[in-house]
Design a protein around this motif. Sequence first.
Motif, short mmCIF file in Angstrom:
data_model
loop_
_atom_site.label_atom_id
_atom_site.label_comp_id
_atom_site.label_asym_id
_atom_site.label_seq_id
_atom_site.Cartn_x
_atom_site.Cartn_y
_atom_site.Cartn_z
N GLU A 1 46.80 29.11 72.85
CA GLU A 1 47.88 28.13 72.94
C GLU A 1 47.32 26.72 73.15
N LEU A 2 48.06 25.76 72.67
CA LEU A 2 47.68 24.36 72.83
C LEU A 2 47.83 23.96 74.30
N VAL A 3 46.81 23.29 74.82
CA VAL A 3 46.91 22.68 76.13
C VAL A 3 47.21 21.19 75.95
N ALA A 4 46.34 20.50 75.22
CA ALA A 4 46.55 19.06 75.01
C ALA A 4 45.68 18.58 73.86
N SER A 5 46.13 17.53 73.20
CA SER A 5 45.33 16.90 72.16
C SER A 5 45.47 15.39 72.26
N MET A 6 44.47 14.71 71.73
CA MET A 6 44.50 13.25 71.72
C MET A 6 43.86 12.75 70.44
N SER A 7 44.54 11.83 69.76
CA SER A 7 44.00 11.25 68.54
C SER A 7 43.02 10.13 68.88
N ASN A 8 42.32 9.67 67.88
CA ASN A 8 41.42 8.53 68.05
C ASN A 8 42.13 7.31 68.61
N GLY A 9 43.39 7.18 68.22
CA GLY A 9 44.17 6.03 68.65
C GLY A 9 44.78 6.18 70.03
N GLY A 10 44.62 7.36 70.63
CA GLY A 10 45.12 7.55 71.99
C GLY A 10 46.44 8.30 72.10
N SER A 11 47.02 8.69 70.98
CA SER A 11 48.27 9.44 71.05
C SER A 11 48.00 10.85 71.58
N THR A 12 48.84 11.29 72.49
CA THR A 12 48.62 12.59 73.12
C THR A 12 49.78 13.55 72.85
N ASN A 13 49.44 14.82 72.87
CA ASN A 13 50.42 15.89 72.83
C ASN A 13 50.01 16.93 73.86
N TYR A 14 50.96 17.44 74.58
CA TYR A 14 50.70 18.46 75.58
C TYR A 14 51.52 19.71 75.27
N GLY A 15 50.92 20.87 75.51
CA GLY A 15 51.64 22.11 75.39
C GLY A 15 52.69 22.22 76.48
N ASP A 16 53.64 23.09 76.26
CA ASP A 16 54.76 23.22 77.20
C ASP A 16 54.30 23.60 78.60
N SER A 17 53.20 24.35 78.69
CA SER A 17 52.75 24.81 80.01
C SER A 17 51.80 23.82 80.67
N ALA A 18 51.58 22.66 80.03
CA ALA A 18 50.52 21.78 80.51
C ALA A 18 50.99 20.36 80.79
N LYS A 19 52.27 20.13 80.88
CA LYS A 19 52.76 18.76 80.94
C LYS A 19 52.66 18.11 82.31
N VAL B 1 28.28 11.20 59.58
CA VAL B 1 29.39 11.35 58.64
C VAL B 1 30.40 12.34 59.18
N SER B 2 29.92 13.47 59.67
CA SER B 2 30.85 14.48 60.19
C SER B 2 31.55 14.00 61.45
N ILE B 3 30.83 13.30 62.30
CA ILE B 3 31.44 12.77 63.51
C ILE B 3 32.53 11.75 63.16
N SER B 4 32.27 10.94 62.16
CA SER B 4 33.23 9.88 61.81
C SER B 4 34.53 10.45 61.26
N ARG B 5 34.48 11.70 60.80
CA ARG B 5 35.69 12.31 60.24
C ARG B 5 36.64 12.81 61.32
N ILE B 6 36.16 12.97 62.52
CA ILE B 6 37.01 13.50 63.59
C ILE B 6 38.08 12.49 63.98
N ASN B 7 39.31 12.96 64.02
CA ASN B 7 40.40 12.14 64.53
C ASN B 7 40.87 12.73 65.85
N ALA B 8 41.61 13.82 65.79
CA ALA B 8 42.11 14.41 67.03
C ALA B 8 41.07 15.33 67.65
N MET B 9 41.02 15.31 68.97
CA MET B 9 40.27 16.29 69.74
C MET B 9 41.26 16.96 70.68
N ALA B 10 41.05 18.24 70.94
CA ALA B 10 42.06 18.99 71.66
C ALA B 10 41.45 20.07 72.53
#
Length: 120
Positions: A47-65, A27-36
């Motif tokens: 600071e944020l380095v990078a994140s990715m949603s279950n669907g594959g959308s990514t975000n990168y921090g300014d220092s990590a692109k 149940v707890s695992i199924s609740r996870i969407n983004a991992m970062a």
Amino acid sequence: QLQASGGGLVQAGGSLTPSCAASGSPVSISRINAMAWYRQVPGKQRELVASMSNGGSTNYGDSAKDRFTISRDNAENMVFLRVNNLKPEDTAVYYCAASEGLGPYGMHYWGEGTLVTVSS
């Protein structure tokens, strides 16, 4: 629970791929969407380095692109961070995080971190 591993001492110019595994009840695992991945240098804010949603959308921090690539294995509940051409300023504790939302902020769960040290 999030368990990060794969940090270590690396020479400048080298590469690392820290990994993080999520564990817990189905149940707890199924609740996870983004991992970062976040990182923190002593005396500085995390600071944020990078994140990715279950669907594959990514975000990168300014220092990590340019040198950082986040990836996931959703079947194994794992997230990876490929870092190329490491620089001394990349030295930090790298934390794995997870969210029930899309991310990249508002993480609900945090791991203990893995230390990456880059020597010049």
